[in-house]
Enzyme design. Structure first.
Site: not given
Ligand SMILES: *Cc1c(COP(=O)(O)O)cnc(C)c1O
Length: 389
Positions: A39, A272
């Site tokens: 994702k 800045y």
């Molecule tokens: C993002 C996510 C993961 C992965 O999590 P990590 O901490 O990066 O291993 C797994 N399951 C779900 C439902 C997630 O949203």
């Protein structure tokens, strides 16, 4: 594309990714499937190339957060199973089915909607039931008094017309945190998932093919929670304490170059707000890397990048497109010298600590104007720029 590579770019080490995948695979054993979480553009690493590498390596599943992310993979020829963890509007159900994308079903209302839509099309939507065992985000609530209702609702969903329930899963809230209370909480979540699965299977006579719950923390710390499939993200990309424990390698190295060098007398205010003033004559490099590239402005005056000669501290406020570093005494560092912002020589965990955040947020923040260069066997095999040209 070529011309931008010498501004600020991210090197994505496919060999490191495959190494990490191999180690995780070996640790979990042959019986357990591997889902790679890709994702958010694979946590900023580039989901198409990461997915291609995982597909070729024999991974079992991918997960994304939305149908757009899933479609990006399908339209780029990724054929392996993809699970959408987040919500998809019912209008998109036909697309999910036509592109063979698996959808998480998180409550009764959505099960009904999806089922009606799929049945009307005379097609079948592949789903994984999401159970809320204590994360309190998505999923059928099943703690305490909600248990029976959850079992009833899930049993209903998996027997609905037009839905094919391949899997069931939950997500842990504190599996990556150390402490007795946290461990107990994770074990309770795990236990609850098991009890819900068992009750639903008993009631419906249907057995889930894939039970899964293990994110990075649980994959490493609780082998019994790997069930039929693990679901790590961060671990795969090689960051954080669990990756270190398993000897994994960071996949992304963020690099830039010195674009300009200035020599200032003592008492010169830099950038800045003038929060930094030179103490002596100082040689300052201007880096074409600012908060619009994903550099957190709260790191102003606090972080050091790594030059070929050693660390160079940031001076003054980080700007949108540039930042200044002190390279006094590093005589071989000149215009065009390569700078490591984070990577093997400058761990992202340190940057995250100073910024008061987690490595996840830092790799996700690497913005679209930063090209990704994919490296395999020390060669750039592909470059990707996300700007529309
Ligand atoms: C993002 C996510 C993961 C992965 O999590 P990590 O901490 O990066 O291993 C797994 N399951 C779900 C439902 C997630 O949203």
């Amino acid at each position: 594309m070529e011309s931008t590579l010498k501004r600020t770019w991210a090197e994505i080490d496919i060999d490191a990714l495959l190494y990490n995948y191999g180690v995780i695979r070996e640790k979990i054993g042959k019986e357990v499937k591997f889902l790679g979480v890709v994702k958010a553009n694979a946590y900023g690493h580039g989901s198409v190339m990461i997915s291609k590498a995982l597909e070729d390596a024999g991974a079992d599943y991918l997960a994304v957060s939305s149908i757009d992310e899933a479609m990006e993979l399908r339209l780029n020829d990724i054929k392996m199973p993809i699970l959408i963890l987040g919500h998809t509007p019912v209008e998109q159900v036909e697309r999910l089915i036509d592109y063979d994308i698996t959808q998480a079903v998180t409550c009764r209302a959505k099960a009904v909607e999806y089922s009606e839509c799929a049945a009307k099309l005379n097609k079948t939507l592949k789903i994984h039931i999401k159970v809320d065992t204590g994360m309190s985000r998505l999923g059928y609530i099943c703690r305490g008094d909600y248990f029976d209702e959850a079992v009833k609702g899930i049993t209903e969903a998996i027997t609905m017309k037009g839905l094919d329930a391949e899997g069931i899963f939950t997500h842990f809230a504190v599996a990556d945190e150390f402490g007795e209370d946290e461990d107990r909480y994770t074990r309770e979540q795990f236990d609850l998932l098991q009890r819900v699965c068992d009750a639903v299977e008993k009631k419906s006579g249907i057995k889930f093919k894939i039970r899964h719950c293990a994110n990075t923390g649980a994959t490493v710390r609780f082998p019994e929670m790997r069930l039929d499939m693990v679901r790590p993200g961060l671990l795969l990309y090689g960051y954080g304490e669990f990756a270190k424990e398993w000897g994994l390698k960071p996949v992304m190295t963020l690099k830039t170059t010195v674009s300009t060098i200035k020599i200032y007398p003592e008492g010169t205010k830099v950038s800045y707000g003038g929060i930094y003033e030179t103490h002596k004559g100082e040689r300052m490099g201007v880096l074409p890397y600012g908060y619009a590239d994903g550099f957190f402005r709260c790191l102003s005056n606090k972080y050091s990048v790594v030059t070929p000669e050693g660390p160079a501290p940031l001076r003054g406020k980080i700007c949108m497109d540039m930042s200044m570093v002190d390279i006094t005494g590093y005589d071989s560092v000149g215009v065009g010298s390569e700078i490591e912002i984070f990577g093997p020589r400058n761990p992202i965990e340190k940057m995250a600590d100073i910024a008061g955040t987690i490595p996840y947020e830092l790799t996700c923040a690497v913005s679209k104007r930063v090209p990704r260069a994919y490296i395999k066997n020390k060669e750039v095999i592909e470059k990707e720029l996300l700007l529309r040209m």
